[in-house]
Design a protein around this motif. Structure first.
Motif, PDB file in Angstrom:
ATOM      1  N   LYS A 199       0.823  -1.204   0.083  1.00 39.03           N
ATOM      2  CA  LYS A 199      -0.112  -0.007  -0.022  1.00 39.03           C
ATOM      3  C   LYS A 199       0.782   1.466  -0.007  1.00 39.03           C
ATOM      4  O   LYS A 199       0.401   2.247  -0.350  1.00 39.03           O
ATOM      5  N   ASP A 242       4.080  -0.826  -4.967  1.00 40.46           N
ATOM      6  CA  ASP A 242       3.546  -1.245  -6.309  1.00 40.46           C
ATOM      7  C   ASP A 242       4.666  -1.321  -7.331  1.00 40.46           C
ATOM      8  O   ASP A 242       5.934  -0.807  -6.963  1.00 40.46           O
ATOM      9  N   ARG A 243       4.224  -1.965  -8.370  1.00 43.68           N
ATOM     10  CA  ARG A 243       5.144  -2.475  -9.566  1.00 43.68           C
ATOM     11  C   ARG A 243       5.828  -1.197  -9.793  1.00 43.68           C
ATOM     12  O   ARG A 243       7.172  -1.230 -10.170  1.00 43.68           O
ATOM     13  N   GLU A 244       5.246  -0.018 -10.172  1.00 43.40           N
ATOM     14  CA  GLU A 244       5.641   1.024 -11.072  1.00 43.40           C
ATOM     15  C   GLU A 244       7.131   1.492 -10.005  1.00 43.40           C
ATOM     16  O   GLU A 244       8.202   1.678 -10.304  1.00 43.40           O
ATOM     17  N   ASN A 245       6.749   1.670  -8.618  1.00 40.04           N
ATOM     18  CA  ASN A 245       7.606   2.301  -7.768  1.00 40.04           C
ATOM     19  C   ASN A 245       9.051   1.128  -7.680  1.00 40.04           C
ATOM     20  O   ASN A 245      10.206   1.559  -7.707  1.00 40.04           O
ATOM     21  N   THR A 288       4.729 -11.961  -3.398  1.00 38.20           N
ATOM     22  CA  THR A 288       5.146 -10.469  -3.567  1.00 38.20           C
ATOM     23  C   THR A 288       6.529 -10.160  -3.528  1.00 38.20           C
ATOM     24  O   THR A 288       7.323  -9.639  -4.494  1.00 38.20           O
TER      25      THR A 288
END
Lengths: 318, 824
Positions: free
Chosen positions: A243, A247-250, A300
């Motif tokens: 949260k 996230d994938r982008e970060n 994850t």
């Protein structure tokens, strides 16, 4: 005498297995420019010594004579309902701390015989800290050594620099665990005495970084590049917090940033978020700010690891 | 470096069979009781060692032969795969108590589904056997010899308190010459004894007439051993005849062929080697030596056989692994008890679904107490590790069983794969294996007079005690019970003017009270005087005990193969073995050191508290002195935190015991060996001890073995092991033990494994002798207390043995939990 320079620390820990390679002894300094929501060491955040209270150690006023009740000038130490003593099962009256009224004068901690009330740290000279570290040197072998951690050790620059120098001069491997949020010239000054920087990258987006840690990230990213360019060895530490930054982008951006630092990055450590510092907040009368976040699941973490290794980075979980 | 954890279907079935036994199908081994009682009744006047031989022969010749469908290796110490052994001639007075109770209580205790079952016939057999042995048992014979002062003097808590209990037990605690049994066989030994017999007859003297009896006894036992194997061969053929599965049939016939050969002749295959070890161990067990007899260096005994077979292609690695798996399970079937708890307690256990088997208390441990040693050195100093070492250790990792105990010998040759399996196994199941430091142990053995070549081949007995397998009669179980010197009790006498405040009993050496000493040094020298006295007292008792014991209860099963016995014509208890020793343990080192440190710091150096005030506080168990107690707990340095001053006191207070002990020549003119081990006695000694200056309240547990005090370790494992390493480990020739518990988070993964190895290695480089660890979090242990069913497989290391956590009594559980947990 550099040995007389003092530092404010909250602990020195032997067999510190998560703070760099090998068996290490870690000196934890107080004070940090960042205030991360997930911080597991609330006692590290401020330079001043706070009051820690561990009720399980309180023996009750019947046994100690209620020294803290008498010592407190503000009436912030109050009696609680009688309960059974763990020592002999008699009924005893323990205390609680009214944090609103507490002026953190620590007078109660000074008189508490059981150390249920205690300050969150102490002052130590470079010489004393070195002597404590040096006691464990037999265990350091090839890879281990000292880790100076925090808080942010660069915040007590004179102490940290001199302790690093002293250890280095005595053949002890030095790791510096830093947020990177420190003046450039100081980082360059300490660089020759640091074998490995344990360097945190918490978020690539500066706005988000600021909202999670109370500080923007530009300086941190810039300093990482600075250390890399000047021959520093880096072990990048990335907390993986669902949260917030998982996230994938970060994560991809983080990995790419690590990659951009080139051969200076020896290892990327992916640290799954945990809530094990929560009890420390209670002890200090603080509330834990991060709500409704669970540790990341194994999948994850595995996927995150792949993101990093696929770029050719050496990475591991924890 | 990976290894295979999948066990074969047959091993899985064998495990299930064990479980079936454990869950309500365990019986006492009454077969042995019946055979020995009958034989002794019919041969009352026979010379003791011949009586022993006659009984053992009878046991081999008449015991029930059973072969179960799951069996890969054969036999057992009783008539079924798993039976609980006890020695009727040692401890028998529990029998009239347990079985002489009303029918109703007896049934609730011994005939309730799930319990350890005793049927009506066994009940009456045992009652009449106990009646016979009452005045003929070990205790009676010892009493008939001992001088009065042994009983008159209570030892005052300093020397082993439960004298009567101690004297009843056999010595156990030795390693027989399994290597000779495997590689030479009973046939050759019998021939040698025949030659010796002729020699003695040709030159008979008053001295060697007794040896004549010894050789006759050896011959009789050899005949029994060979006969038993042949009877099993017949059993296999009978079973093969009625087996429809052709594969099993062929296997049984092959076993029969081997069984006709082994015991008499040298083993030719790995299977034969392992089967010989098992058979020999059953014979030793039948001899009554059921107290920590160990097997030690199995990889050395059978390593060559395995290598040869692998080279010739007659066995695969997987097949060999299966054999080691089966071997470990079958050795674990040897279980013994000294005496059960009383019927009311049993009934309570039965009601809770725990049963006698599933209970670990201080007086009724059910375990084989067998220890297996892995690796080490050859006599020339080269590596003693071989393929068998790896497979054997791997079996422990694959099976995860608390019994038998296992250790690995750590030296420069210890292979990486052994380290890896050992640490990963130990992370999963506490103390499986434990780690022993070759350098220090070999030095301690050389210092007690053993040539270095033999010292290099040491093995571990029982919990931690080193011996030279097959060459030494070590008596490290002292009088068979927890023989030892309680250091804190000696200090308590110094504090309370030669009185034990818990019992009011006076000691033998009048002395001052705490507030009367003029200097700390004066107190230290009084402590030294007291320890010296009780060490002397204790060793006198052992000297008497050993004479009495050897007259009536020689240990033929060990003597038959032991180096030195054949040559000298003497039983091991008569001093026949090549080497002899006698071990006496100590305890409460940490409590004594911390107590001395408290007195030194608070009363002398800092002058914060007067001796009188501390004395008064101790006398009232700290009532009204809580702040003083807290000052001791929080301000005085404690052993275990790498503080030079208190660590030096720990070294000194244990050296006083060790140096004094080692200055004596023990029974059989042997070297006395010092050591430190507590099992769970740190809890029971604590219960019997008044408040101590270290801030301990009356009745609270003591620290275990050489470990620091519970809850007093603040600086982490590095300081912990550094403090422990400062003791004089080379003086602990009888072994010692350091327990350490980690939170799983601190040692997880490959990196954690590697760091644990570094920590162990560093402790050993600093001179530490032995280390064992548990990796389990406090909160898990708390959950296990609340939900024993869910945690039934949780294995932890207590002392020299591992056990299921949920089998421990609540006070032992609490003690375990309070032992320092080291985590980051």
């Amino acid at each position: 005498m550099i040995e007389n320079v003092t530092g404010r620390i909250y602990d020195i820990q032997g067999f510190s297995v998560h703070d760099g390679p090998g068996i290490r002894t870690t000196v934890f300094t107080k004070g940090c420019p960042l205030h991360c929501l997930w911080c597991h060491s609330p006692e590290s955040q401020y330079d001043r010594f706070e009051l820690s209270f561990l009720p399980v150690k309180c023996v009750g006023k019947e046994k100690c004579g209620g020294l803290c009740l008498k010592a407190c000038p503000n009436g912030s130490v109050t009696e609680t309902n009688p309960e059974e003593s763990l020592i002999d099962h008699s009924m005893v009256t323990k205390v609680s701390i009214d944090r609103e009224k507490c002026a953190i004068c620590l007078k109660c901690a000074n008189v508490c015989p059981s150390k249920a009330l205690s300050p969150t740290g102490y002052t130590i000279t470079v010489e004393e800290a070195f002597a404590r570290v040096n006691k464990d040197r037999f265990f350091f072998k090839k890879e281990g050594g000292v880790t100076i951690s925090g808080g942010e050790p660069m915040q007590q620059f004179a102490f940290t620099l001199n302790l690093a120098k002293k250890c280095k001069a005595n053949g002890i491997n030095v790791c510096l665990d830093t947020t990177g949020f420190a003046p450039e010239e100081q980082l360059l000054q300490i660089l020759p005495y640091v074998d490995l920087f344990l360097y945190d990258i918490k978020h690539m987006d500066s706005k988000k970084h600021e909202s999670f840690t109370a500080a923007p990230n530009e300086r941190i990213l810039k300093n990482a590049a600075l250390l890399a360019d000047n021959g520093g060895a880096l072990q990048i530490r990335v907390p993986v917090i669902p949260k917030l930054n998982a996230d994938r982008e970060n994560l991809i951006r983080t990995a790419e940033f690590c990659k951009s630092l080139g051969s200076a990055v020896k290892l990327v450590q992916l640290l799954p978020y945990h809530a094990m510092g929560k009890s420390k907040y209670t002890r200090m009368g603080l509330s834990y700010k991060l709500k409704n976040v669970d540790p990341p699941d194994d999948l994850t973490m595995k996927q995150t690891l792949e993101m990093f290794t696929s770029l050719g980075l050496s990475a591991k979980i924890r | 470096m990976d290894y295979d954890l999948t066990v074969s279907d047959r091993i899985q079935r064998l495990r299930e069979k064990r479980e079936w036994y454990n869950n309500g199908h365990l019986r006492l081994n009454t077969e042995r009781t019946n055979i020995i009682t009958k034989y002794y009744k019919e041969h009352e006047a026979q010379y003791p060692i011949l009586k022993r031989a006659g009984f053992l022969y009878e046991w081999c010749a008449t015991r029930e032969i059973f072969i179960e469908d799951e069996d890969i290796l054969l036999g057992g110490s009783g008539p079924r795969m798993r039976t609980i052994n006890f020695m009727i001639e040692a401890i028998n007075q529990w029998i009239p108590q347990s079985f002489g109770d009303t029918d109703e209580i007896f049934k609730a205790a011994w005939q309730t589904p799930g319990c350890v079952w005793v049927d009506d016939e066994e009940r009456s057999d045992l009652i009449s056997a106990a009646e016979y042995w009452k005045d003929r048992d070990i205790l009676s014979h010892i009493r008939g010899f001992m001088p009065d002062f042994v009983y008159d003097h209570p030892g005052n808590g300093v020397s082993s308190p439960a004298r009567e209990r101690s004297f009843r037990l056999p010595q156990g605690h030795f390693v027989a010459n399994f290597e000779k049994a495997v590689k030479v066989g009973f046939g050759a030994v019998r021939r040698q004894a025949m030659e010796k017999l002729a020699e003695v007859e040709n030159n008979l003297t008053h001295e060697n007439a007794r040896s004549h009896a010894f050789y006759r006894a050896v011959i009789k036992l050899c005949d029994g051993a060979v006969l038993m194997s042949r009877r099993y061969a017949k059993g296999c053929r009978d079973k093969a005849a009625v087996t429809s599965d052709p594969k099993r049939k062929a296997e049984l016939l092959k076993m029969a062929e081997s069984l006709d050969w082994i015991m008499e002749n040298p083993a030719r295959t790995l299977w034969e080697g392992l089967q010989v070890i098992l058979f020999y161990q059953y014979i030793i067990s039948a001899d009554g030596q059921q107290h920590g007899q160990s097997i030690a260096n199995v990889d050395r005994y059978v390593g060559d056989l395995l290598d040869k077979e692998l080279a010739e292609g007659t066995i695969t690695r997987a097949e060999a692994q299966e054999l080691f798996d089966a071997f470990i399970l079958r050795i674990g079937d040897l279980i013994a008890m000294f005496a059960p708890p009383d019927n009311q307690e049993l009934i309570k256990l039965n009601r809770e679904g725990r049963s006698l088997f599933n209970t670990l208390g201080t007086t009724h441990t059910i375990s084989g107490g067998i220890h297996i040693t892995i690796g080490g050195l050859k006599p020339d100093g080269s590596s003693g590790y071989n393929t068998a070492s790896e497979l054997l250790l791997l079996s422990f990792r694959r099976l995860v069983v608390p019994d038998p105990s296992v250790c690995i010998r750590v030296n420069e040759h210890t292979p990486d794969i052994i380290w890896k399996i050992a640490i990963e196994s130990s992370k999963l199941a506490g103390g499986i294996p434990q780690f022993d430091n070759d350098e220090v142990i070999i030095r301690s053995l050389v210092e007690r007079g053993i040539p270095i070549e033999d010292a290099r081949e040491y093995g571990i007995i029982g919990c931690v005690e080193p011996t030279i397998p097959g060459k030494e009669w070590p008596c490290c179980g002292s009088t068979g019970s927890f023989g030892g010197i309680t250091l804190i009790a000696a200090l308590n006498l110094c504090i309370h003017g030669n009185k034990n405040p818990m019992t009011g009993a006076e000691g033998w050496l009048p002395c001052k009270k705490l507030y009367e000493y003029e200097s700390f040094e004066e107190l230290l020298s009084e402590y030294e005087r007291q320890v010296k006295f009780y060490v002397d007292f204790e060793q006198k008792i052992f000297q008497f005990f050993e004479v009495a014991y050897s007259e009536f209860f020689p240990c033929l099963s060990a003597s038959v193969m032991m180096d030195g016995c054949m040559e000298s014509g003497k039983d091991v208890t008569w001093g026949g073995a090549k080497y002899n020793a006698f071990g006496v343990m100590t305890n409460t080192i940490a409590n004594t050191a911390d107590s001395l440190m408290t007195i030194k710091k608070l009363c002398f150096d800092w002058k914060k508290v007067s001796l009188r005030e501390l004395y008064d506080a101790l006398c009232v168990n700290w009532e009204g002195y809580e702040n003083l107690r807290q000052m001791i707990l929080n301000e005085v340095p404690h052993y275990g935190n790498d503080d030079p001053e208190v660590d030096e006191l720990a070294r000194w207070c244990s050296d006083v015991y060790a140096d004094n002990l080692m200055s004596y020549k023990g029974p059989r003119d042997c070297a006395m060996a010092a050591g430190s081990l507590t099992l769970t006695a740190n809890v029971s000694i604590g219960k019997a001890t008044c408040a101590t200056p270290d801030g301990r309240r009356a009745g609270e547990p003591m620290a275990d073995a050489i470990s620091p005090r519970q809850g007093m370790v603040e600086n982490g494992p590095v300081s912990y092991v550094k403090s422990a390493a400062k003791l004089s480990h080379h003086k602990f020739g009888n072994g010692n033990q350091l327990n350490i518990r980690f939170d799983p988070r601190s040692v997880e993964g490959d990196e954690g494994t590697w760091k644990l190895r570094e920590l162990i290695q560093a402790y050993f480089d600093l001179g530490g002798l032995q280390l064992q660890f548990n990796v389990v979090a406090t909160q898990e242990l708390r959950k296990a207390q609340k939900d024993p069913i869910a945690y039934k497989d949780l294995i932890v290391r207590i002392a020299g043995f591992s056990t299921y956590f949920v089998h421990m009594t609540p006070d032992v559980q609490e003690d375990f939990i309070s032992r320092a947990e080291q985590f980051v």
